[in-house]
Design an enzyme around this catalytic site. Structure first.
Site, PDB file in Angstrom:
ATOM      1  N   HIS B 199      -7.213   1.278  -0.961  1.00  0.00           N
ATOM      2  CA  HIS B 199      -7.934   0.983  -2.192  1.00  0.00           C
ATOM      3  C   HIS B 199      -7.243   1.603  -3.410  1.00  0.00           C
ATOM      4  CE1 HIS B 199     -11.326  -0.423  -4.458  1.00  0.00           C
ATOM      5  NE2 HIS B 199     -11.236   0.710  -5.139  1.00  0.00           N
ATOM      6  N   GLU B 441      -6.628 -14.432   8.591  1.00  0.00           N
ATOM      7  CA  GLU B 441      -6.239 -13.019   8.603  1.00  0.00           C
ATOM      8  C   GLU B 441      -6.560 -12.335   9.924  1.00  0.00           C
ATOM      9  OE1 GLU B 441      -8.342 -11.179   5.338  1.00  0.00           O
ATOM     10  OE2 GLU B 441     -10.146 -12.338   5.728  1.00  0.00           O
ATOM     11  N   ASP B 465      -4.710  -7.886   5.990  1.00  0.00           N
ATOM     12  CA  ASP B 465      -5.498  -7.735   7.209  1.00  0.00           C
ATOM     13  C   ASP B 465      -4.767  -8.293   8.434  1.00  0.00           C
ATOM     14  OD1 ASP B 465      -7.689  -6.246   6.537  1.00  0.00           O
ATOM     15  OD2 ASP B 465      -8.844  -7.961   5.801  1.00  0.00           O
ATOM     16  N   CYS B 512      -1.642 -14.853   0.371  1.00  0.00           N
ATOM     17  CA  CYS B 512      -1.974 -13.785  -0.564  1.00  0.00           C
ATOM     18  C   CYS B 512      -1.947 -12.471   0.202  1.00  0.00           C
ATOM     19  CB  CYS B 512      -3.322 -14.015  -1.225  1.00  0.00           C
ATOM     20  SG  CYS B 512      -4.679 -14.136  -0.105  1.00  0.00           S
TER      21      CYS B 512
END
Lengths: 90, 592
Positions: B199, B441, B465, B512
């Site tokens: 994060h 993912e 992921d 992405c």
């Protein structure tokens, strides 16, 4: 003047921080003193931490005691706050 | 002079997540860092003084919190509530009166007395069964820490830094921490833990702030107020540098900024290969505010709009109206370009207190994203309604995250249909032809891509992921984070498989994830034939520049070579030579 009433916690999250904060906010606006009682334990209703320590989930019936000049108006507003689930939609 | 020569004794190396160099003072964001002194006070006069000192500290903190609250944009209402409750805690008997009593009765100093009050409150809270309420002790700790800091004089010191801007040093930054930070004052982040996609990294990239994560011992080595050089290109932090080092890094910083603006000047040009293949370059964003950067850097739409922020910053769930306004605004700002909205991907490391999810042993494999939404359809429906309503205000597409197989996809689409019927009944307009895609993912979705492709309008491959789940790497675990690699031969094949499945059903395939913005990955992604790449906005100018220099035919040849390499190291080395050979300056400036 002293008023005593039993009020029920109706919102699904119970008496958590945000709801407790709303009670304290209200208590700050009145001269009268507020006490909340659950399972024989009574706390000062102007203290957020004390309210939280009561740990009231949904459905709790609590005894509310207000002592002072403006207790009637105070009780009416507090009742509305409980009824209105502290402004929460669940 | 080289970097080893200037690094000196006290330097740390971590994972660089956003390039750039900053020089500034450290501010530790570790809440337990204030060291307190324990003192007995002998005479009554001292005791009165001590009570006075404590009350003065309360007043200072009250002002501090109040001004934080006033300085906040209206939008962050929920944060304002947290501050309100902190103000209440400050006045609470359990904290205030009991501390004053302890000073007087036990004849101890204010810090010690306050610490005792905190421990008393902690004991009471520990006995509360309700986990949500017992966790509120963290608010009490937060307030106590502020008071302790004021008592020790630290608060003043940390605010009077150079430019009043600081480099934040933390063990880790949670999403909640980052919403609490005054980001205008942060010039850099360094943390002990975290990987390229943690994060902290995502926030640093979104805000274009140099950051280094995974330093392991930053909070031990760095003290509050230390002068730091953070080189987000190489991952090096120099603690209390000498003049030589400062001069060296200032020079390097200027060169880097020149180079960056030279790339940015060409960012409006399309990503067109010399042999005429066009690839769409889009941005991943988390905050509405990033739209300006997307525009400035020549983004052709939002390839991934992460919608968690509105959920994270509020204690309850956001209202449909708030969500709708947010989605409508972003769609209008980006029109006619598309905005791909990913539905709630909460869970895992994006834990939200109010969601009342019981602690999971393994949140990344737990109740998150679409699984959570299917379990709580009322929450899901609110978001879908908001997205559908916004769909008439621009070009919106919908993405379901974490789809692991056909049943989940059908269930999610079923709920979408129900919401559409509700809107029809209420005569609320929406775009009936809004395209629906899924994040690919999870490895099982890769295997079943051929089947899934028949039920969606597009695929969006989420590499962050996909790497985590395929290679069994926890990307925030500093011991294995280095194995979290986009260059893994297995991953390249998996992406290839998804592209092929999409092709044969005639649907678009986008990628992405951080991989899309990695200059080294361009030959792979071009060679595999992806239709669009969506990345952090700041990466777009460089990726476009590389695409404009790389013929499609060469990318295909590179891919063929790469398919004959079977270790991460070999693949990485090959790409490093290839891109480094084409753009030697990238190698020098730490972009590769």
């Amino acid at each position: 003047m002293e008023m005593v009433r039993r009020l029920k916690i109706r919102n699904s999250l119970g008496l958590h921080a945000r709801a407790a904060a709303k009670i304290v906010e209200l208590a700050d606006r009145y001269e009268s003193e507020l006490f909340l009682k659950k399972d024989g334990r009574q706390v000062d209703g102007s203290n957020i931490l004390s309210i939280l320590t009561l740990a009231c989930p949904k459905g709790t019936d609590m005894e509310v005691r207000i002592i002072g000049e403006d207790s009637e108006q105070f009780m009416t507003e507090l009742d509305a706050l409980f009824q209105g689930k502290f402004g929460e939609n669940k | 002079m080289n970097e080893d020569a200037v690094a000196g004794e006290k330097s740390l190396k971590g994972i660089a997540v956003y390039p750039g160099i900053v020089i500034g003072k450290a501010q530790l964001v570790d809440r337990s860092k204030v060291k307190i002194q324990y003192q007995y006070l002998v005479n009554t006069e001292h005791l009165n003084g001590e009570v006075g000192r404590f009350e003065e500290a309360l007043r200072v903190v009250e002002k501090e919190i109040a001004s934080l609250k006033n300085g906040m944009a209206e939008k962050v209402n929920d944060l304002s509530f947290i501050l309100d409750s902190h103000l209440m805690i400050l006045k609470d008997n359990m904290l205030r009166d009991s501390t004053i009593r302890a000073i007087r009765d036990e004849k101890i100093n204010a810090e010690w007395a306050l610490k005792k009050s905190l421990e008393k409150i902690r004991k009471v809270f520990e006995q509360i069964d309700d986990e949500y309420i017992s966790n509120r002790i963290s608010d009490v700790e937060n307030v106590t820490e502020r008071i302790l800091r004021t008592l020790s004089g630290k608060a003043q010191q940390s605010l009077s830094e150079i430019d009043r801007r600081v480099i934040v040093v933390a063990h880790d930054l949670s999403p909640a921490d980052t919403t609490e930070l005054n980001l205008g004052r942060v010039m850099g982040f360094i943390t002990d833990v975290g990987g390229r996609t943690s994060h902290t990294a995502i926030v640093a990239q979104a805000l274009e702030i140099p950051a280094i994560v995974g330093l392991e011992s930053a909070t031990d080595v760095v003290a509050d107020g230390d002068l730091l050089i953070v080189d987000g290109s190489t991952g090096v932090v120099v603690v209390n540098p000498d003049d030589r080092a400062i001069i060296y890094y200032q020079e390097k910083k200027l060169q880097l900024e020149d180079y960056r603006s030279s790339i940015a000047r060409q960012s409006h040009l399309p990503a067109l290969t010399p042999d005429g293949q066009r690839i769409t370059v889009m941005a991943n964003i988390e905050f509405l505010e990033e739209v300006t950067a997307v525009r400035n850097y020549g983004g052709e739409g939002i390839g991934l709009y992460r919608t968690e922020f509105l959920y994270l910053r509020s204690k309850g769930f956001p209202e449909e109206e708030d969500l709708f306004e947010d989605y409508r605004e972003i769609a209008e700002l980006m029109a006619p370009e598309s905005v791909n909205i990913r539905t709630l991907d909460i869970g895992g490391d994006k834990f939200v207190s109010e969601l009342e999810i019981t602690k999971e042993m393994n949140p990344a494999l737990g109740l998150r994203a679409i699984r959570f939404c299917l379990k709580r359809p009322e929450i899901f429906k609110t978001q879908l309604r908001a997205i559908l309503r916004a769909s008439v205000h621009g070009h919106i597409r919908l993405i379901f995250p974490m789809i692991s197989g056909l049943q989940e996809l059908l269930d999610a689409k079923d709920i979408l249909e129900q919401v559409k019927m509700d809107l029809d009944r209420d005569h609320i307009p929406y775009n009936e032809k809004m395209e629906v895609g899924i994040m690919v993912e999870i490895p099982s979705a890769v295997v079943m891509a051929g089947v899934l492709a028949r039920h969606v309008d597009f695929f969006s491959i989420g590499t962050n992921d996909l790497i985590q789940y395929s290679l069994a790497i926890d990307r925030v675990n500093e011991h294995v984070a280095h194995m979290y690699q986009p260059f893994d031969p297995a991953l390249i094949r998996m992406i290839g498989r998804v592209v092929t499945a999409g092709r044969s059903e005639g649907i678009r395939v986008t990628l992405c994830g951080e991989m899309a913005g990695d200059p080294l990955c361009v030959p792979i992604l071009l060679g595999l034939g992806l239709d669009a790449l969506s990345m952090n906005a700041r990466s777009m100018p460089l990726i476009k520049k590389i695409v404009r220099a790389m013929p499609m035919s060469q990318a295909r040849d590179d891919l063929k070579e790469i398919m004959g390499l079977y270790t991460v190291h070999e693949v990485q080395q090959y790409l490093f030579e290839r891109i480094g050979g084409m753009f030697p300056e990238l190698r020098e400036k730490g972009y590769l």
